[in-house]
Motif scaffolding. Structure first.
Motif, PDB file in Angstrom:
ATOM      1  N   THR A   4       0.843  -1.195   0.000  1.00 11.29           N
ATOM      2  CA  THR A   4       0.000   0.000   0.000  1.00 11.29           C
ATOM      3  C   THR A   4       0.883   1.251   0.000  1.00 11.29           C
ATOM      4  O   THR A   4       1.717   1.423   0.886  1.00 11.29           O
ATOM      5  CB  THR A   4      -0.920  -0.022   1.240  1.00 11.29           C
ATOM      6  OG1 THR A   4      -1.764  -1.168   1.156  1.00 11.29           O
ATOM      7  CG2 THR A   4      -1.764   1.240   1.324  1.00 11.29           C
ATOM      8  N   HIS A   6       1.812   5.155   0.501  1.00  9.40           N
ATOM      9  CA  HIS A   6       1.417   6.110   1.543  1.00  9.40           C
ATOM     10  C   HIS A   6       1.871   7.500   1.102  1.00  9.40           C
ATOM     11  O   HIS A   6       3.060   7.782   1.077  1.00  9.40           O
ATOM     12  CB  HIS A   6       2.101   5.680   2.855  1.00  9.40           C
ATOM     13  CG  HIS A   6       1.565   6.370   4.070  1.00  9.40           C
ATOM     14  ND1 HIS A   6       1.686   5.871   5.337  1.00  9.40           N
ATOM     15  CD2 HIS A   6       0.893   7.525   4.214  1.00  9.40           C
ATOM     16  CE1 HIS A   6       1.126   6.693   6.204  1.00  9.40           C
ATOM     17  NE2 HIS A   6       0.632   7.700   5.546  1.00  9.40           N
ATOM     18  N   ARG A   8       1.816  11.440   1.879  1.00 12.70           N
ATOM     19  CA  ARG A   8       1.489  12.446   2.900  1.00 12.70           C
ATOM     20  C   ARG A   8       1.250  13.799   2.232  1.00 12.70           C
ATOM     21  O   ARG A   8       2.063  14.236   1.416  1.00 12.70           O
ATOM     22  CB  ARG A   8       2.615  12.570   3.926  1.00 12.70           C
ATOM     23  CG  ARG A   8       2.633  11.394   4.875  1.00 12.70           C
ATOM     24  CD  ARG A   8       3.561  11.600   6.063  1.00 12.70           C
ATOM     25  NE  ARG A   8       3.560  10.406   6.890  1.00 12.70           N
ATOM     26  CZ  ARG A   8       4.210   9.285   6.581  1.00 12.70           C
ATOM     27  NH1 ARG A   8       4.910   9.210   5.489  1.00 12.70           N
ATOM     28  NH2 ARG A   8       4.138   8.228   7.387  1.00 12.70           N
ATOM     29  N   ALA A 161      -5.210   8.291   9.405  1.00 11.73           N
ATOM     30  CA  ALA A 161      -4.601   7.362   8.452  1.00 11.73           C
ATOM     31  C   ALA A 161      -4.225   6.050   9.146  1.00 11.73           C
ATOM     32  O   ALA A 161      -4.358   4.967   8.570  1.00 11.73           O
ATOM     33  CB  ALA A 161      -3.369   8.011   7.819  1.00 11.73           C
ATOM     34  N   LEU A 165      -4.867   2.157   7.903  1.00 11.57           N
ATOM     35  CA  LEU A 165      -3.794   1.175   7.686  1.00 11.57           C
ATOM     36  C   LEU A 165      -3.967  -0.027   8.599  1.00 11.57           C
ATOM     37  O   LEU A 165      -3.685  -1.168   8.216  1.00 11.57           O
ATOM     38  CB  LEU A 165      -2.426   1.840   7.893  1.00 11.57           C
ATOM     39  CG  LEU A 165      -2.097   2.845   6.774  1.00 11.57           C
ATOM     40  CD1 LEU A 165      -0.860   3.671   7.118  1.00 11.57           C
ATOM     41  CD2 LEU A 165      -1.899   2.122   5.434  1.00 11.57           C
ATOM     42  N   ASP A 169      -4.130  -2.105   5.380  1.00  9.56           N
ATOM     43  CA  ASP A 169      -2.765  -2.131   4.840  1.00  9.56           C
ATOM     44  C   ASP A 169      -2.556  -3.446   4.090  1.00  9.56           C
ATOM     45  O   ASP A 169      -2.889  -4.514   4.599  1.00  9.56           O
ATOM     46  CB  ASP A 169      -1.750  -2.008   5.985  1.00  9.56           C
ATOM     47  CG  ASP A 169      -0.365  -1.625   5.480  1.00  9.56           C
ATOM     48  OD1 ASP A 169      -0.236  -1.273   4.290  1.00  9.56           O
ATOM     49  OD2 ASP A 169       0.590  -1.672   6.284  1.00  9.56           O
ATOM     50  N   ASP A 177      -2.627  10.545   3.021  1.00  9.73           N
ATOM     51  CA  ASP A 177      -2.682  10.847   4.455  1.00  9.73           C
ATOM     52  C   ASP A 177      -2.722  12.362   4.631  1.00  9.73           C
ATOM     53  O   ASP A 177      -1.724  13.044   4.412  1.00  9.73           O
ATOM     54  CB  ASP A 177      -1.429  10.230   5.103  1.00  9.73           C
ATOM     55  CG  ASP A 177      -1.352  10.489   6.602  1.00  9.73           C
ATOM     56  OD1 ASP A 177      -2.133  11.313   7.106  1.00  9.73           O
ATOM     57  OD2 ASP A 177      -0.500   9.861   7.253  1.00  9.73           O
TER      58      ASP A 177
END
Ligand code: AMP
Ligand code: MG
Length: 347
Positions: A4, A6, A8, A161, A165, A169, A177
């Motif tokens: 996954t 991620h 930000r 977030a 997850l 996840d 996020d």
């Protein structure tokens, strides 16, 4: 399992639509992948609303029953017109008053969104979120995005977030996020195909606000009665449940203290859902969590799902919760608490 991604993102940053992280997430949506993203209510798990295959991935990742339709998230009224017919003057008034914001309108479908999104219904639920990251993602993807809450089915909705997850996840393509969400409970769902309009699920916009905007408003009576089939298919399912058994205690603090004593005598680990005002009133409990301030119900809504997940982390055996007045956002809070407790109430 997938890895996954991620991304930000600072929700306050300028030019989000061109942000490289948002563009990577939007690219994923365009390519039929599923991506979690923040909205002002809770985190959503999004897919291109026009793709049945993409929507199917949402049901699979969440373990969501296939008869529970998804809300379509849009950024413009043009996108609404593309997927809905018959936008009545009342629906238009609601959109003008509360969008972008935590209100979902059930309208007649034009058949543009996939049957997997509407679960085969002739109506479609639509919402225009106000969260800058959600808006930027929809605009960057160039399609409307079907998105339920980004939790495993039956679990508390995610407001951070880390909650997403924890549940998903390795099961989803990526997550944008954008920090904590604001309102903390999901949107109010209103059926605009009835006269008067009907509240199918209480949420971020209160009944009082709806009445002020359009006058008469009905509530789906079956939405709160376990023996009847509610009009929003999702309302019949078990929801928001923490791992521990949970009870609501409307009679107040003294009764809760008696229950703590009983549980402690039986060697059980007890969690108490309270507020800032009363957090010092349960000295014998193992975990006391202040979920916002009773004097500001918005703060209780904001913390609610995090609090339920916090009790899981603390591994309590049983949770007793104070109750809240059912006015304004209090209706949405009590609806979620009562489902989290599977309707268990200690008199
Ligand atoms: P969620 O996205 O998981 O927070 O749930 C969305 C809620 O809206 C569920 O209770 C759905 O059953 C409901 N919903 C979505 N589409 C429709 C529709 N066309 N008619 C009635 N309820 C709907
Ligand atoms: Mg949900």
């Amino acid at each position: 399992m997938v890895e996954t991604q991620h991304w930000r993102v600072d929700p306050q940053a300028a030019g989000l639509k061109e942000d490289l992280q948002i563009r990577a997430a939007a690219e994923g949506i365009k390519n039929g992948e599923i991506v979690a993203f923040p909205t002002e209510t809770v985190y959503g798990l999004g897919a291109n609303a026009e793709s049945g295959e993409a929507a199917q991935k949402i049901y699979k990742a969440k373990g969501r029953p296939s008869d529970n339709p998804l809300i379509v998230h849009v950024a413009t009224l043009e996108q609404v017109r593309k997927i809905c017919t018959d936008i009545s003057p009342i629906a238009r008034k609601l959109a003008d008053t509360f969008w972008p914001g935590p209100l979902t309108l059930v309208l007649s479908s034009r058949g543009e969104v996939s049957d997997s999104v509407t679960a085969g219904l002739s109506t479609v639920a639509v919402r225009m979120p106000s969260h800058p990251v959600a808006r930027a993602l929809i605009l960057a993807a160039g399609v409307s995005i079907a998105a339920p809450s980004a939790n495993r089915s039956g679990r508390p909705s995610p407001t951070r977030a880390e909650h997403v997850l924890h549940d998903l996840d390795g099961r989803i393509y990526g997550i944008v996020d954008g920090g904590e969400t604001g309102v903390g409970v999901e949107s109010t769902v209103v059926d605009c195909t009835t006269t008067p309009i009907t509240i199918l699920r209480p949420g971020g916009i209160s009944r009082e606000q709806l009445i002020e905007a359009v006058g008469t408003v009905a509530a789906d009576p079956a939405g709160t009665r376990p023996d009847q089939t509610p009009k929003a298919p999702g309302m019949k399912y078990r929801h928001y449940a923490p791992v521990a058994v949970m009870y609501l205690v409307p009679s107040g603090m003294k009764r809760i203290r008696e229950l703590i004593d009983q549980e402690k005598n039986n060697g059980r680990r007890v969690g108490i859902l309270t507020t800032e005002e009363h957090k010092s009133d349960y000295p014998r409990a193992d975990v006391v969590h202040a979920c916002g301030k009773r004097s500001e119900l918005e703060s209780v809504a904001h913390c609610l799902f995090h609090t339920l997940r916090y009790f899981d982390k603390e591994k309590v055996d049983v949770i007793y919760s104070e109750t809240f007045p059912e006015t304004g956002i209090g209706r949405a809070i009590m609806n979620r608490l009562s489902k989290a407790a599977s309707g268990r109430v200690v008199e």
